[in-house]
Design a protein around this motif. Structure first.
Motif, short mmCIF file in Angstrom:
data_model
loop_
_atom_site.label_atom_id
_atom_site.label_comp_id
_atom_site.label_asym_id
_atom_site.label_seq_id
_atom_site.Cartn_x
_atom_site.Cartn_y
_atom_site.Cartn_z
N ASN A 106 -7.64 -1.76 -0.72
CA ASN A 106 -6.83 -0.66 -0.05
C ASN A 106 -6.41 0.61 -0.68
OD1 ASN A 106 -6.77 -2.16 2.76
ND2 ASN A 106 -5.96 -3.45 1.60
N CYS A 107 -6.12 0.29 -1.89
CA CYS A 107 -5.31 1.28 -2.57
C CYS A 107 -5.57 0.91 -4.25
CB CYS A 107 -3.96 1.67 -2.44
SG CYS A 107 -3.15 2.84 -3.26
N PRO A 108 -6.61 1.07 -4.87
CA PRO A 108 -6.78 0.54 -6.37
C PRO A 108 -5.96 1.64 -7.29
CG PRO A 108 -9.10 0.89 -5.40
CD PRO A 108 -7.90 1.42 -4.35
N VAL A 109 -4.76 1.14 -7.79
CA VAL A 109 -3.92 1.68 -8.84
C VAL A 109 -3.76 0.83 -9.89
CG1 VAL A 109 -2.78 3.09 -6.90
CG2 VAL A 109 -2.22 0.61 -7.92
N PRO A 110 -3.37 1.30 -11.23
CA PRO A 110 -3.13 0.45 -12.34
C PRO A 110 -1.89 -0.51 -11.79
CG PRO A 110 -3.16 2.78 -12.92
CD PRO A 110 -3.11 2.72 -11.39
N ALA A 111 -2.52 -1.68 -12.22
CA ALA A 111 -1.52 -2.90 -11.82
C ALA A 111 -1.28 -3.93 -13.24
CB ALA A 111 -2.08 -3.85 -10.92
N GLY A 112 0.08 -4.45 -13.26
CA GLY A 112 0.18 -5.41 -14.18
C GLY A 112 1.05 -6.31 -13.81
N ILE A 119 0.92 -1.22 -0.06
CA ILE A 119 -0.12 -0.21 -0.05
C ILE A 119 0.80 1.13 0.07
CG2 ILE A 119 -1.65 1.34 1.38
CD1 ILE A 119 -2.85 -1.54 2.40
N GLU A 120 2.08 1.11 1.03
CA GLU A 120 2.86 2.46 0.89
C GLU A 120 3.36 2.63 -0.47
OE1 GLU A 120 7.00 3.65 2.83
OE2 GLU A 120 6.20 1.87 3.43
N TYR A 121 3.86 1.82 -1.30
CA TYR A 121 4.58 2.03 -2.31
C TYR A 121 3.42 2.33 -3.72
CZ TYR A 121 9.07 2.26 -0.41
OH TYR A 121 10.12 2.85 -0.06
N ALA A 122 2.51 1.60 -3.46
CA ALA A 122 1.30 1.99 -4.32
C ALA A 122 0.75 3.62 -4.40
CB ALA A 122 0.18 0.87 -4.44
N LYS A 123 0.70 4.07 -3.24
CA LYS A 123 0.43 5.42 -3.18
C LYS A 123 1.69 6.18 -3.67
CE LYS A 123 -2.61 4.86 0.60
NZ LYS A 123 -3.02 5.04 2.32
N LYS A 124 2.82 5.81 -3.32
CA LYS A 124 3.81 6.66 -3.87
C LYS A 124 4.20 6.63 -5.17
CE LYS A 124 6.95 6.13 0.45
NZ LYS A 124 8.41 5.62 0.87
N THR A 125 4.03 5.59 -5.81
CA THR A 125 4.15 5.47 -7.25
C THR A 125 3.07 5.55 -8.14
OG1 THR A 125 4.60 3.13 -7.25
CG2 THR A 125 6.29 4.34 -6.53
N GLY A 126 2.00 5.14 -7.66
CA GLY A 126 0.70 5.27 -8.54
C GLY A 126 0.60 4.17 -9.47
#
Length: 319
Positions: free
Chosen positions: A274-280, A242-249
């Protein structure tokens, strides 16, 4: 802990470390006992077993029976370590591990070697892409994908002391060397290997070195990536994700197993909640293995530095 990655192979093979570490643990702790399904010569423990047949037991090509024996030993107060090739340490004996060990609260440590494409010429029958998904589904299990020999040397004694079923997968030969010998690790905590602001690559096992190589290539293109070694897939270090998903998007996972139920599934479950971001992901698709040299198989299943670079670029573009 010190990161010393330079793209070179680990000078020590996993089988050499296991061949010395397991006997050391047996000698230092009378409660530890070692079981193997006729593959002691493959991880360097055969000589010790011949001299100490009461501490190192070859159960033969009978992995389900090995799990049952381990459960009985655990019930009697021992701390059994079991070993076989990855497919036999997972799908062949899974019911016995589930019922006699997990459900019955008998603590065992299972080592599955040569998982995924590292099975090489042993072929698709010996190439488990599904082992992580199976053990992740086991309540209370700990699932590890070992990065290099320095990690294996440190975490194996720690795993033996943990409650529940523990599954650790590792190449028998060498992965890329990432850590200095003597490094220490906390099970359940990821390791940040590199910091970057544009994307996060979360990798495990065989793919950690490739993730670092991809990060170097991406930096040449102006994309700065964080690289996290998520060697513990269960329990996942969700706080770090979660921490780095928020930091890097955005987040990309890299793993030498099937994306269905593997690291990508664990990370994406965390992100969704917890932190929906683009994921691959860079992982094996919904398919079986095949025979061939490891380099060919890595290319065949897309487990390469170039594929990580491509997926990161596409994922960053979605931010």
């Amino acid at each position: 802990m010190k990161v010393i990655y330079n793209g070179s192979a680990d000078p020590r093979a996993f089988k050499d470390v296991l061949g010395t570490k397991i006997p050391e643990m047996l000698e230092s702790n009378p409660d530890v006992i070692y079981l193997d399904a006729d593959l002691m010569s493959c991880i360097g423990t055969a000589k010790y077993a011949k001299a100490h047949p009461d501490r190192a037991i070859n159960v033969g090509i009978a992995e389900s029976n090995m799990a049952g024996i381990a459960a009985g030993l655990a019930a009697a107060g021992f701390k059994p370590i079991c070993h076989s090739f990855g497919p036999f340490a997972s799908r062949r004996c899974f019911d016995q591990v589930f019922m006699s060990c997990g459900y019955a609260h008998n603590d065992i440590t299972m080592i599955g070697t040569d998982p995924g494409v590292t099975a090489g010429y042993n072929g698709g029958t010996h190439m488990p892409f599904e082992d992580v998904a199976m053990y992740r589904a086991l309540p209370g299990a700990t699932v590890i994908d070992a990065t290099d020999t320095a990690m294996m040397e440190d975490i194996l004694p720690k795993l033996v002391e943990l409650p529940g079923v523990k599954y650790v997968r590792a190449n028998r030969k060498s992965n890329d060397r990432v850590y200095e010998d003597g490094s220490e690790f906390e099970i359940g905590k990821g390791v940040v290997l590199r910091e970057g602001k544009d994307a996060t690559i979360i990798a495990c096992g065989y793919m950690v070195g490739k993730a670092l190589g991809a990060a170097q290539k991406l930096a040449e293109k102006g994309i700065e990536t964080t690289v996290i070694d998520m060697f513990t897939i269960k329990p996942l270090d969700e706080a770090l994700v979660i921490e780095y998903a928020k930091k890097t998007g955005c987040v990309v996972t890299a793993e030498n197993h099937n994306k269905i139920g593997g690291l990508f599934s664990a990370v994406s479950d965390c992100l969704i909640q917890n932190c929906p971001v683009p994921a691959g992901y860079v992982a094996v698709e919904d398919e079986y293995g095949e025979v061939g040299p490891v380099d060919y198989l890595a290319e065949r299943f897309g487990l390469t530095i170039d594929h990580i670079v491509e997926v990161v670029e596409k994922t960053v573009a979605k931010k």
